[in-house]
Structure formats: structure tokens, C-alpha cells
Design a protein around this motif. Structure first.
Motif, PDB file in Angstrom:
ATOM      1  N   ALA A  96       1.094  -0.981  -0.348  1.00  0.00           N
ATOM      2  CA  ALA A  96       0.097   0.113   0.072  1.00  0.00           C
ATOM      3  C   ALA A  96       0.727   1.292   0.314  1.00  0.00           C
ATOM      4  O   ALA A  96       0.802   2.537  -0.723  1.00  0.00           O
ATOM      5  CB  ALA A  96      -0.430   0.233   1.022  1.00  0.00           C
ATOM      6  N   PHE A 100       1.524   3.981  -2.212  1.00  0.00           N
ATOM      7  CA  PHE A 100       0.922   5.605  -2.003  1.00  0.00           C
ATOM      8  C   PHE A 100       2.035   6.394  -2.579  1.00  0.00           C
ATOM      9  O   PHE A 100       1.477   7.468  -3.468  1.00  0.00           O
ATOM     10  CB  PHE A 100       0.780   5.357  -0.010  1.00  0.00           C
ATOM     11  N   GLU A 103       1.537   6.996  -6.455  1.00  0.00           N
ATOM     12  CA  GLU A 103       0.306   7.834  -7.398  1.00  0.00           C
ATOM     13  C   GLU A 103       0.515   9.178  -6.507  1.00  0.00           C
ATOM     14  O   GLU A 103       0.613   9.995  -7.217  1.00  0.00           O
ATOM     15  CB  GLU A 103      -0.979   7.277  -6.087  1.00  0.00           C
ATOM     16  N   GLY A 104       1.301   8.966  -5.362  1.00  0.00           N
ATOM     17  CA  GLY A 104       1.555  10.898  -4.986  1.00  0.00           C
ATOM     18  C   GLY A 104       2.402  11.029  -6.309  1.00  0.00           C
ATOM     19  O   GLY A 104       2.241  12.755  -6.922  1.00  0.00           O
ATOM     20  N   SER A 107       0.848  12.102  -9.233  1.00  0.00           N
ATOM     21  CA  SER A 107      -0.161  13.196  -9.499  1.00  0.00           C
ATOM     22  C   SER A 107       0.300  14.324  -8.992  1.00  0.00           C
ATOM     23  O   SER A 107      -0.131  15.532  -9.605  1.00  0.00           O
ATOM     24  CB  SER A 107      -1.056  13.205  -7.643  1.00  0.00           C
TER      25      SER A 107
ATOM     26  N   TYR B 280     -15.582   1.036  -2.829  1.00  0.00           N
ATOM     27  CA  TYR B 280     -15.718   0.979  -4.364  1.00  0.00           C
ATOM     28  C   TYR B 280     -16.789   2.072  -5.054  1.00  0.00           C
ATOM     29  O   TYR B 280     -16.561   2.795  -6.000  1.00  0.00           O
ATOM     30  CB  TYR B 280     -16.690  -0.293  -5.039  1.00  0.00           C
ATOM     31  N   GLN B 285     -16.772   7.707  -6.421  1.00  0.00           N
ATOM     32  CA  GLN B 285     -17.725   9.062  -6.079  1.00  0.00           C
ATOM     33  C   GLN B 285     -16.468  10.239  -6.506  1.00  0.00           C
ATOM     34  O   GLN B 285     -16.210  10.863  -6.577  1.00  0.00           O
ATOM     35  CB  GLN B 285     -17.993   9.202  -4.345  1.00  0.00           C
ATOM     36  N   LEU B 287     -14.020   9.425  -7.821  1.00  0.00           N
ATOM     37  CA  LEU B 287     -13.698   9.622 -10.066  1.00  0.00           C
ATOM     38  C   LEU B 287     -14.259  10.746 -10.329  1.00  0.00           C
ATOM     39  O   LEU B 287     -14.202  11.190 -11.117  1.00  0.00           O
ATOM     40  CB  LEU B 287     -13.814   8.295 -10.172  1.00  0.00           C
ATOM     41  N   ILE B 288     -15.143  11.785  -9.477  1.00  0.00           N
ATOM     42  CA  ILE B 288     -16.175  12.457  -9.801  1.00  0.00           C
ATOM     43  C   ILE B 288     -15.412  13.730  -9.763  1.00  0.00           C
ATOM     44  O   ILE B 288     -15.604  14.369 -10.417  1.00  0.00           O
ATOM     45  CB  ILE B 288     -17.407  12.491  -9.278  1.00  0.00           C
ATOM     46  N   TYR B 289     -14.789  14.001  -8.204  1.00  0.00           N
ATOM     47  CA  TYR B 289     -14.579  14.968  -7.232  1.00  0.00           C
ATOM     48  C   TYR B 289     -13.382  15.613  -7.691  1.00  0.00           C
ATOM     49  O   TYR B 289     -13.429  16.363  -7.596  1.00  0.00           O
ATOM     50  CB  TYR B 289     -15.625  15.488  -6.349  1.00  0.00           C
ATOM     51  N   PRO B 291     -10.352  13.672  -9.606  1.00  0.00           N
ATOM     52  CA  PRO B 291     -10.033  12.033  -9.785  1.00  0.00           C
ATOM     53  C   PRO B 291      -8.440  11.944 -10.021  1.00  0.00           C
ATOM     54  O   PRO B 291      -8.184  11.151 -10.037  1.00  0.00           O
ATOM     55  CB  PRO B 291     -10.591  12.694 -11.263  1.00  0.00           C
ATOM     56  N   GLU B 292      -7.399  13.604  -9.852  1.00  0.00           N
ATOM     57  CA  GLU B 292      -6.233  13.593 -10.045  1.00  0.00           C
ATOM     58  C   GLU B 292      -5.669  12.981  -8.306  1.00  0.00           C
ATOM     59  O   GLU B 292      -4.703  12.176  -8.718  1.00  0.00           O
ATOM     60  CB  GLU B 292      -5.497  14.578  -9.491  1.00  0.00           C
ATOM     61  N   VAL B 293      -6.340  13.035  -7.405  1.00  0.00           N
ATOM     62  CA  VAL B 293      -5.072  12.508  -6.120  1.00  0.00           C
ATOM     63  C   VAL B 293      -6.262  11.597  -5.487  1.00  0.00           C
ATOM     64  O   VAL B 293      -6.163  10.728  -4.357  1.00  0.00           O
ATOM     65  CB  VAL B 293      -5.393  13.665  -5.083  1.00  0.00           C
ATOM     66  N   ARG B 294      -7.378  10.720  -6.066  1.00  0.00           N
ATOM     67  CA  ARG B 294      -8.351   9.764  -6.450  1.00  0.00           C
ATOM     68  C   ARG B 294      -7.555   8.545  -5.004  1.00  0.00           C
ATOM     69  O   ARG B 294      -7.502   8.253  -4.265  1.00  0.00           O
ATOM     70  CB  ARG B 294      -8.930   8.721  -7.042  1.00  0.00           C
ATOM     71  N   MET B 295      -6.060   8.239  -6.063  1.00  0.00           N
ATOM     72  CA  MET B 295      -5.265   7.141  -6.152  1.00  0.00           C
ATOM     73  C   MET B 295      -4.820   7.049  -4.768  1.00  0.00           C
ATOM     74  O   MET B 295      -4.126   6.722  -3.423  1.00  0.00           O
ATOM     75  CB  MET B 295      -4.492   6.366  -6.893  1.00  0.00           C
ATOM     76  N   VAL B 296      -4.537   8.481  -4.981  1.00  0.00           N
ATOM     77  CA  VAL B 296      -3.000   8.866  -4.072  1.00  0.00           C
ATOM     78  C   VAL B 296      -4.084   8.872  -1.594  1.00  0.00           C
ATOM     79  O   VAL B 296      -3.626   8.261  -1.049  1.00  0.00           O
ATOM     80  CB  VAL B 296      -2.327  10.391  -3.529  1.00  0.00           C
ATOM     81  N   THR B 299      -4.817   5.153  -0.940  1.00  0.00           N
ATOM     82  CA  THR B 299      -4.204   4.419  -0.326  1.00  0.00           C
ATOM     83  C   THR B 299      -3.563   4.902   0.939  1.00  0.00           C
ATOM     84  O   THR B 299      -3.549   3.967   1.921  1.00  0.00           O
ATOM     85  CB  THR B 299      -2.419   4.042  -1.844  1.00  0.00           C
ATOM     86  N   ALA B 300      -3.759   6.136   0.918  1.00  0.00           N
ATOM     87  CA  ALA B 300      -3.072   6.405   2.402  1.00  0.00           C
ATOM     88  C   ALA B 300      -4.480   5.872   3.279  1.00  0.00           C
ATOM     89  O   ALA B 300      -3.865   5.800   4.578  1.00  0.00           O
ATOM     90  CB  ALA B 300      -3.859   7.971   2.142  1.00  0.00           C
ATOM     91  N   ILE B 302      -6.163   3.132   2.893  1.00  0.00           N
ATOM     92  CA  ILE B 302      -5.861   1.793   3.809  1.00  0.00           C
ATOM     93  C   ILE B 302      -4.216   1.846   4.330  1.00  0.00           C
ATOM     94  O   ILE B 302      -4.029   0.928   5.402  1.00  0.00           O
ATOM     95  CB  ILE B 302      -4.793   1.155   2.189  1.00  0.00           C
TER      96      ILE B 302
ATOM     97  N   LYS C  43      -3.539  12.829 -18.071  1.00  0.00           N
ATOM     98  CA  LYS C  43      -2.067  13.309 -17.453  1.00  0.00           C
ATOM     99  C   LYS C  43      -1.176  12.939 -18.157  1.00  0.00           C
ATOM    100  O   LYS C  43      -0.439  13.139 -18.328  1.00  0.00           O
ATOM    101  CB  LYS C  43      -1.783  12.359 -16.690  1.00  0.00           C
ATOM    102  N   LYS C  98     -19.776   8.859 -17.151  1.00  0.00           N
ATOM    103  CA  LYS C  98     -20.714   9.317 -16.094  1.00  0.00           C
ATOM    104  C   LYS C  98     -20.409  10.792 -16.944  1.00  0.00           C
ATOM    105  O   LYS C  98     -21.661  11.671 -16.823  1.00  0.00           O
ATOM    106  CB  LYS C  98     -19.500   9.911 -15.178  1.00  0.00           C
TER     107      LYS C  98
END
Lengths: 288, 347, 435
Positions: A96, A100, A103-104, A107, B280, B285, B287-289, B291-296, B299-300, B302, C43, C98
């Protein structure tokens, strides 16, 4: 000939990473999958300091090594140390964390490929094969790291403590060695190795957020093949798998895209036939 | 008439009395009713995917319940998806045939992974499983005419033309699959002993062996069942996405069921379902608002969850509402003063 | 007990209906503007080019008042839809859905990765929205229009499909072969093929192999690395060992950057030509550290006079974004084509716009845009050929300037401002010394 020279260069680069990883696994009993993420972070810091800010290349390299290692230690302290006993949870957290970081970075910098300048540009012609000077430099530095580490582990007191902890953790506490401190030192050393190697090797390859994934697959295969807990095994296995990777490229050009998968397949076969690898120490609680 | 009364009594005692199960019931009813409410089709689609991924996560959790950490669970899913896709597009078989055959593919891969896996434990097992998806990916690239290479297979038929039917179908499959898997891991069941055996294998395999349990047989069973349901999820996915590519064999994809299950409560099948739905939905959600930092952010979350709430959210909620009776160990609502079965004081 | 349960269930349902209803209707239709969604992996380099081309077009149109729909001028509202398609097809599909159900777009343009494009096309066709593809070139997007016209007619592809693009590469290779053999005084030149392991490269590789002898080449080897490769030194050394004079590359991913960088650093004595999707931007120049000089790439337009609009657009783009546009900036043309289609139809109704789009005859920055009719093998694809859309091949020069080297006397077509292919000096030196 090309295959032999490539194999040696690539093998040494992998060896440094594998030894660092093996050190962490052996001494601290942590499958630190975030390891190559630090490798990736170092490359990015180097990129930022050198290309974007324009610092002198050596200063940039040194700073990025220090910063990454500090981040590595901080992450270890904050996240991993408290769950050190549960191996499987550690694996999860390290994965994880690695994502992290990826992805950081993505971005902030986007997914574009970046490049860092080499320390020495140009190339040499060795025995009919063209080799980048930077690659030769990296080879030299990696070799120095390996020898330096070997000397450190065999001659110094801390080195002795690390080797002892790799062999048997419980007895080591009885002998008055703080197993926790030794683990921390081992982690620091391991990450340090990874970061120095990154700075050397990043100019040859390309810097991108997902660059930590192929090395970790290779490193896992190497460490397993060599035998967990055995540094000597990792060293030899690194060359074996490095050569096999180059063999695929040289003799099966149609198949260069599978070179990563081939290494992993080798690893699975080894685990099936001889799980402790070539030189691994057989721990009772690790296998049946 | 009396059968209905008996059923109702069971319902009242076993389900209604326990707050955790109350909430599960509410959740299920909610999911059943949402299908016929006029919500945004994008959200309905999200729920369909959530139910497919719930099966995926639950199958991972089953394996985790037996103590085996599978870092390459995407392999089962990917095989199920690819087999269904290939059979559907190259041979033109109908959806009702391709999905079970996809599950069969999952079983076969499960058996193949078993071979090295049975001799290994802990991190070694994890590493082997980690290596499986890249190898499968390599195989996919070696046969691009069959598998579509990096483009994948597209133009697959959907499960049905009506999105509502698709939703209920996937929901039904999810509920049935999860129930089966839950029964298999139920340690208190008198009928099926697999639950307690899996638990024993996880806790101390050597002792289990000495007690006469054939651990090999049960570990193989775990892999087979896990592979089967993973394959079903893959087949459903193929026919809902209508496109299958190598993205299912990516490393990140295998990490998702881990994240969802651990967030929801690892080792408890219902926990992974809860985790999947929450996360999920949350991630789509995001993804809508943002999207850029979604995965960051993801994972944080988690990492923080694992460090501070490793039993998962479902267990944490249960802890707030339920108390286990000190004498007979039955779960009780926390507001009660005396245990509902043995009348012992609860606090 | 029962009452409690019923209460909980009902209240939960009502509560959720409200919340979901709210999120569902968050962005409602205003009708005052024309919403065009740009589907792209924002991106990545082709991603933001998709957006920028569209942005430039919509800014120009809005400054002039907007699109005339049945007598009323409405502004264009561009909506960014990050599909992340390079990394996840699932994300792309969800983003596309979407955009239609939540953002309520009227039209969609963009797309880059064929795998995702084929999936997104399905979704958009299901909702009967007009979709103009710009970056993903898989021919099946158009053959589907032939197979099921009523379902897929809303799709148009404003760039040549990959089969035609493959032809461009072959013409370019023929050109290179003539120059190399002339300069190095060879009967036959040795050709090494280095193609990413991607599906659209397969037919290209086959085509090159079959045609090699005809255009003066002897193929000495075929290497297929993965598109995310970060090290091709081994492949390059193997290629050098074969004595190849020309390396033909097919790269659509970042491997192209690695290849150019390492090729330049090692001064491999073979010319590096072919298609590399990355090799047309400033970023490429920086990422290869200047070693990208002399490499070639295909794109939809360059700073040459394909039409009167091309050079002004190029200059305006460079001024605004301080970067060279890539082929996906062709969204500029897509927006204009769409505008004309809407204006001729007098409505934003998809069916009406589709019949007008089919009649398009528009001169844009990439050439003259006309779509193949329904009975063609690739309906709704742009007409490919001299006088219409031909695409161009670019080459970087030592200073980081990018020039056009093809078409250069092909079928009578030479765009004003193009020059012929230049062989890297060290390659010439190496082979002359060997004599």
C-alpha cells in the motif's frame, strides 16, 4: 560478447538491490516491498534537484540519497515498526505504501517520462560492444558498494550483530543485542544501498512513477533463488537472473517483452523444487 | 403453518437479535430495493460492478481465512474474464455457458498454483502468488490472435439488454456466492466442518495435521473454491464491461481485493463485501470530484486502516453494538443487560 | 421487534433515495450552452493535447459568438473527462458513462488508447451521442459502423485508421531507403525492425517484411520489446552487431523515448526512423536530452502549409502553450467539423447532426476533411489520400526544431516548407570510414 558484458553490468545493478532487500528480510524479517519505491523516489528527487532546480549534479545526487533514506527510515518507524511481528500484514502495508508513493509522485509530476543527466556522458567500445560510460561508472560504484558492505558485515561489530540476527532472532536478544536496533540499522543500510544505486542507474534508464515495479519483481525472484537470508546467494542469483534476462534479449529478440515473466517463472520453479533456494538457511516455521 | 412459525422463530433469534446481522439484513434489503428505484444509471452501473467485485474480494478473503495470503488474486479474475471472452467471441457461446466455463478456468489456475503453494507458507506463498499474473500476462502476449494481445477482446455480449435485470442477476450471484463462502468459513456450523478446519489450518497447521486433519486436501479445496468464485467474478466482469484486457492482470488489480477486504474486515466474508461496497462506491465518487488524487487518498486510507484498525470496519462496528456473553460466548446486542440464552449478566 | 425492523428499512430506503437522487441530479441540463466532453487521459502527453486542441477551437468559436443553432448563438462548454485510459480501461468506461449521465454532455470527442476506445464507443453508442474519435485509430471502430449502421452511426474518426497510418510508414521507409542507399552507395541496405509488442504493430511489421526487398532492404532481425520498456541497450547492441544501416521502429509508448535516448547516447551507426508516437513534442526533446535529433515520427500536421490554417494554428499553439502540438491536437478540427454539422442541422439532436456530419467537406489544419460514406469499407473514417488527409512524417533536427520530411514528392504532394530526410552525420561517417 554483448550478452556477457550486458549480463555483468545488469547483474551487478540487480545484485546491489537484491542484497539490500535481502539484508532487510534477513535481519529485520520484513518483506519490504516498498524498497524499490524508495529507489523511484530517489530518482525523482534527483530529477527535481538537478534538472528543475539546477543544482550541481553531485550535490543533487547526495541530497536525494539522504532525503530518500530519511523518508525510508521515517516510513519504517511510523508504519512498519509497530507491526513487525505480523509478516503478512507487513507485506500488505508495504505494498500500500509503495502505491501511495507512486500515485503521489504521479499526481505531482504526471506520468510523463523524465530524464536525469548522467555523471559521465559518452560511451566506450569494449570488445566490440558499445557501453555507456555511465553504465561503467554505475558498475564501479555498485561493485564498491558490494565490497564495502561485505567488509562492513564481516569486520565491524554492528555487522556481526546483523549477521547474528539474520541467523536466529531469539538467541540474539539473549546475547544482549537489541534486536530492534539492529533491524533499524539493517533497514537503513538496505534502503541506502537502494538509493545510491538509483542515483547511478537512473540516468541510463528513464524516470517514471511506475519504475519501481519491474525491479521488485526481479529482486524477489533473485532473493528467492539465492535463498532468503543469504547475501552470498542473492549476489550469485543476481548474476544468474541478470544473464538469463540478457539471454532472452540476445537470442530470442521476438520475445524481449517477456523477460520479466521469464524471471518470475524461474523463481516459481525454484520454489517448487527447493524452497530454500541455493544457499538459504532452512527455518522451521517458514516451510513445511 | 407451523413451519412458517419455526422459520420465523429462527429468524427472530438468530438474525434479528444480533445487531450486526440486523444491519446486514437492512443492507441486503436496501440493495434489493435500489434496483427498482429511478436512480442515475451511472450509479446503478457502479453497484453492478460493486457486486462483481464483492465476489472477487470475498473469494480472496476465503483464501486469507485459511491463512494463505494471495497477492496475485487477479489471476483468477483475469482467467475467468479471458476464458469467458474467448469462448464468447471466438466460439460464440452464450453468456450462460461462458461464465461457468470461466469459473472452470479459475479452478484450473487454482490447482496449478496449489502445486508450489502447498509446500510454502507465509511470505514465500505470497511471492509465488505475486508472480502468477505477470506470467499469465506474458502468455496473453505470446498468443495475440487468441487473446487480442494488449488490445484485448471487445464486443462481448452483455448479460442482458435491461440494466435492471443485469443488476439483479449480479446481485443474486453475489448473494448466493457470498452465502456459500460464508457457510464454508463458519466456524460454528455443525453441518459443515470446513469452517473450523480452515481456521485450524490458519492458526497452527502442524497441530491441525497432528489432529488427523488432511490439511493438503483442505488447502486444495480452499484454492479451488477461491479460484471458482474469482473466475465467476471475472466472467461476470467480461460481460458487463464487454471488453477484456490485460488490465485485470495488473499488479494493482490484485491489490484491490486485499484493500477492500482488509478495510471491511479480513477473514470474515461479509467484511470483504462491506468493504468492497463502501470503498468502491467511495472511489467512484472520488473519480467524479477529485480524479487526480483519488489513488493517493485511497492508498493513504488503506495504510491508516491497517495500522490502526486492522480488524476492519465491520468488526469495529460490531464491537460497538455487540457484546459476547462471558459465559456462553453467544453474540448479544450491547444494550441488553442479560444474555438472551443463558441469562448471565453481560457487563 | 418487527416494527423496529420495518421502520429501519423504510427510513433507510427513503434516506438513500434522497441522497442518491441529489447526487444524481447534481449537474442538470441548462440548455444554454452546447456541452462537448473531451475524453482523454489528461495526465499523458497525447491526453492534454486532445484537450488543448479542443480548447483553442472552442475559445475561438466562443469569441466569435458561439455556434448558431436554429438562429440562436450558443457558446460551447468544454468538459474535461479524464479517462485514465492508458492505465485502466475500467476507469475509461466509467468516465465515459459518467460524462453522459452525470455531466450530461451533448457531444463527445477524443480518445487515445484503442482498447479503451472500443469499450467507450460501445457505451456512447448505447446513449446515442455523437462521438468523434481523434487519437485511437483502430479500424474496427469504423468497421462496426458498416456492420450495424443504426447503432454505430454516431461515431466518426477524424484521423486515418491504423491500417492507413501503416501505409504512411511504408512510404516513409521507401523514402529513407532511397536516401540511405544513395548517400552510402549501397545496393541493398540492412534493416532492423524494432517494434513494440502491440497489436497494431503486428501488421506493420509483416508489411515491412514483405515489402522490404522491393524497397531495397534486407531484413536482418526483428526485436519486439514491451511498450513500457526502460532499457533497450541490449537490443541496440544486438542490432549494431548485425550491421544494420537502418532501424525501423514502431513505438507508441514511452519506450520510444528510451530508444531514442540510448540510441543517441551510444551513437549507434544506423538511422532511426519510423513511427514513435511520443517523438513530436518538446517533452520528448527534453526527455531524450537532445539525443532525439534525427529521429522521425508520424503525426497529423506540422509547421508546413498543408492548408492555409495549419501554420497559423501551429504558431498560436506554440505561443499559448510553449510546446509543440502532437497529432491529437486534431481535436481542433473535430470541434470545427462538429460546429459546422450542428449549424447545418439547426439542432443538437444526434440523428440530425449525424446526417449533416456525413456531408462534411471541411478544410482544417490537417487537410481536407471528408468522411467515407456508408457503403465504404471504413465508413465515417476520413478520406485518406493526396488532397485529403495524408498525415506527415516529422524529423527533429540538432537544435530541437521539428521539420517535415514526408510527403516530399509523393504522388505529387509536397507541402510547402517540408525538407527531405536527413541522415545523422555520425552514421554517414561510420559507414564511409568502413569503406
Amino acid at each position: 560478447m554483448q550478452f556477457i558484458i550486458s549480463g555483468i553490468l545488469v547483474g551487478t545493478a540487480y545484485a546491489v538491490l537484491a542484497i539490500g532487500f535481502c539484508l532487510i528480510w534477513g535481519a529485520a524479517r520484513i518483506v519490504y516491498l516498498t524498497y524499490t519505491a524508495f529507489y523511484m523516489l530517489t530518482a525523482y528527487f534527483f530529477y527535481v534537484l538537478c534538472t528543475l532546480i539546477g543544482l550541481n549534479i553531485f550535490l543533487a545526487a547526495l541530497l536525494s540519497i539522504i532525503i530518500s533514506t530519511l523518508i525510508g527510515i521515517a516510513t519504517y518507524r511510523l508504519c512498519i515498526e509497530r507491526i513487525r511481528g505480523h509478516e503478512t500484514i507487513v507485506i500488505l502495508v508495504s505494498i500500500a505504501l509503495a502505491f501511495f508513493f507512486e500515485e503521489g509522485i504521479r499526481s505531482i509530476f504526471g506520468s510523463l517520462f523524465r530524464r536525469v543527466p548522467p555523471f559521465i556522458s559518452g560511451y566506450q567500445e569494449l570488445l566490440g560492444v558499445r557501453v555507456l560510460n555511465q553504465y561503467i561508472l554505475a558498475f564501479g560504484v555498485n561493485l564498491a558498494l558490494i565490497i564495502g558492505l561485505w567488509l562492513f558485515l564481516s569486520k565491524s561489530k554492528i555487522g556481526l550483530a546483523i549477521r547474528a540476527t539474520s541467523q536466529d532472532r531469539e538467541i540474539v536478544s539473549l546475547m544482549g543485542i537489541s534486536e530492534k536496533k539492529v533491524s533499524a540499522v539493517a533497514v537503513t543500510l538496505g534502503i541506502g544501498l537502494g538509493t545510491v544505486s538509483s542515483v547511478m542507474v537512473a540516468p541510463i534508464y528513464v524516470v517514471e512513477p511506475a519504475m519501481w515495479v519491474p525491479p521488485i519483481a526481479m529482486v524477489l525472484a533473485i532473493v528467492v533463488l539465492g535463498g532468503l537470508g543469504s547475501l552470498k546467494g542473492s549476489l550469485i542469483a543476481a548474476y544468474i537472473l541478470g544473464f538469463s534476462e540478457c539471454a532472452v534479449v540476445s537470442y530470442l529478440p521476438i520475445g524481449t517483452f517477456v523477460k520479466g515473466a521469464v524471471a518470475l517463472l524461474v523463481m516459481i520453479v525454484i520454489l517448487f523444487l527447493r524452497p530454500e533456494g541455493m544457499f538459504g538457511v532452512n527455518f522451521e516455521e517458514e516451510r513445511l | 403453518m407451523s413451519y412458517i412459525r419455526i422459520l420465523y422463530k429462527i429468524f427472530e433469534l438468530d438474525i434479528l437479535a444480533i445487531p450486526g446481522r440486523d444491519m446486514a439484513l437492512v443492507g441486503i434489503v436496501f440493495l434489493l430495493l435500489i434496483g427498482i428505484t429511478p436512480i442515475n444509471p451511472y450509479l446503478l452501473n457502479t453497484l453492478v460492478f460493486a457486486s462483481i467485485f464483492a465476489v472477487f474480494a470475498a473469494s480472496w478473503d476465503l483464501l486469507y481465512f485459511t491463512g494463505q495470503l494471495n497477492l496475485g488474486h487477479g489471476a483468477f479474475f483475469g482467467i475467468g474474464a479471458y476464458v469467458s471472452a474467448v469462448l464468447s467471441s471466438r466460439l460464440g457461446l452464450p453468456v450462460s455457458v461462458t461464465i461457468p466455463l470461466g469459473a472452470l478456468g479459475g479452478i484450473i489456475i487454482g490447482l496449478i498454483i496449489c502445486l508450489p503453494a502447498l509446500r510454502l507458507r507465509g511470505p514465500y506463498l505470497a511471492i509465488v502468488t505475486l508472480a502468477v499474473p505477470p506470467i499469465l500476462k506474458g502468455i496473453v502476449f505470446v498468443f495475440p490472435e487468441l487473446t487480442g494481445g494488449e488490445l484485448g477482446i471487445f464486443g462481448l455480449p452483455s448479460i442482458s439488454d435491461s440494466p435492471i435485470f443485469t443488476y439483479y442477476f449480479c446481485l443474486a450471484v453475489m448473494l448466493i456466492s457470498v452465502s456459500i463462502m460464508w457457510k464454508l468459513t463458519d466456524t460454528k456450523s455443525r453441518i459443515l466442518r470446513t469452517g473450523i478446519i480452515f481456521c485450524a489450518i490458519r492458526e497452527d497447521e502442524i497441530s491441525a495435521r497432528t489432529s488427523g486433519i488432511n490439511t493438503v486436501k483442505y488447502k486444495v479445496l480452499a484454492f479451488v473454491v477461491s479460484g471458482f468464485f474469482g473466475g465467476i467474478a471475472g466472467g461476470l466482469y467480461a460481460h458487463t464491461m464487454k471488453v477484456v484486457g490485460t488490465s485485470t492482470l495488473d499488479f494493482l488489480f490484485s491489490v484491490y481485493p486485499l484493500i477492500w477486504s482488509i478495510f471491511g474486515g479480513a477473514g470474515t466474508i461479509y467484511g470483504s463485501v462491506v468493504g468492497t461496497y463502501i470503498l468502491y462506491f467511495f472511489s467512484s465518487q472520488l473519480l467524479i470530484y477529485v480524479p487526480e488524487v483519488r489513488m493517493v487518498i485511497f492508498t493513504a486510507i488503506i495504510v491508516i486502516m491497517i495500522l490502526f484498525m486492522p480488524e476492519g470496519i465491520s468488526q469495529w462496528i460490531r464491537g460497538k453494538f455487540e457484546i459476547s456473553c462471558p459465559r456462553c460466548k453467544i453474540a448479544n446486542s450491547a444494550v441488553r443487560k442479560f444474555c438472551r440464552i443463558c441469562d448471565a449478566p453481560l457487563h | 421487534m418487527t416494527k423496529r425492523i420495518v421502520m429501519i428499512v423504510v427510513s433507510l430506503w427513503v434516506f438513500s433515495l434522497i441522497t442518491i437522487g441529489l447526487t444524481g441530479e447534481a449537474k442538470s441540463q441548462t440548455g444554454k450552452s452546447i456541452k462537448i466532453g473531451v475524453l482523454s487521459p489528461m495526465k499523458f502527453i497525447d491526453g492534454f493535447n486532445l484537450w488543448r486542441g479542443a480548447e483553442m477551437a472552442s475559445d475561438e468559436i466562443n469569441k466569435a459568438g458561439g455556434v448558431r443553432v436554429a438562429g440562436v448563438k450558443k457558446p460551447i462548454e468544454l468538459i474535461k473527462i479524464d479517462t485514465n485510459e492508458e492505465l485502466s480501461v475500467t476507469d475509461a468506461v466509467m468516465a465515459a458513462e459518467k460524462s453522459i449521465t452525470v455531466d450530461k454532455v451533448d457531444f463527445l470527442i477524443g480518445m487515445r488508447r484503442s482498447e479503451a476506445a472500443l469499450a467507450m464507443q460501445e457505451i456512447v453508442m448505447k446513449y446515442k451521442k455523437v462521438l468523434i474519435g481523434v487519437g485511437a485509430l483502430h479500424p474496427q471502430q469504423c468497421t462496426r459502423v458498416a456492420e450495424d449502421y443504426n447503432k454505430y452511426k454516431y461515431y466518426f474518426l477524424i484521423a486515418p485508421n491504423s491500417a492507413n497510418v501503416g501505409k504512411v510508414l511504408l512510404y516513409h521507409l521507401e523514402d529513407v531507403s532511397k536516401r540511405v542507399r544513395e548517400e552510402l552507395a549501397l545496393e541493398k541496405a540492412k534493416l532492423a525492425i524494432l517494434a513494440e509488442k502491440i497489436i497494431w504493430a503486428d501488421p506493420v511489421v509483416k508489411a515491412v517484411e514483405t515489402n522490404a526487398a522491393r524497397i531495397g532492404f534486407e531484413v536482418v532481425g526483428v526485436w519486439r520489446p514491451s511498450s513500457m520498456g526502460t532499457d533497450v541497450t541490449a537490443e541496440l547492441s544486438a542490432i549494431k552487431a548485425t550491421g544494420a544501416h537502418v532501424i525501423f521502429q514502431v513505438a507508441s509508448g514511452p519506450m520510444g523515448i528510451t530508444l531514442a535516448k540510448q540510441w543517441g547516447e551510444l551513437r549507434i551507426p544506423a538511422t532511426l526512423v519510423g513511427g514513435s508516437s511520443e517523438a513530436i513534442s518538446r517533452h520528448y526533446w527534453e526527455a531524450t536530452g537532445g539525443y532525439g535529433a534525427y529521429t522521425t515520427a508520424m503525426t497529423s500536421f506540422l509547421r508546413v502549409k498543408i492548408t492555409d490554417k495549419t501554420i497559423p494554428f501551429w504558431d498560436a499553439y506554440v505561443k499559448r502553450y510553449n510546446d509543440f502540438p502532437t497529432n491529437t491536437a486534431g481535436t481542433y478540427d473535430a470541434i470545427y467539423v462538429l460546429k459546422e454539422g450542428i449549424e447545418r442541422a439547426g439542432t443538437i439532436d444526434s440523428d440530425a447532426v449525424v446526417s449533416e456530419l456525413e456531408k462534411t467537406d471541411y478544410v482544417g489544419i490537417t487537410g481536407r476533411i471528408k468522411f467515407y460514406a456508408r457503403d465504404h469499407a471504413f465508413p465515417h473514417n476520413v478520406v485518406f489520400g493526396p488532397g485529403f488527409i495524408t498525415w506527415v512524417v516529422s524529423q527533429f533536427s540538432e537544435g530541437g526544431k521539428i521539420g517535415c520530411i514526408w510527403p516530399h514528392g509523393w504522388e505529387g504532394v509536397t507541402y510547402e516548407g517540408s525538407e527531405g530526410y536527413k541522415i545523422p552525420p555520425w552514421v554517414v561517417e561510420y559507414w564511409k570510414k568502413r569503406k
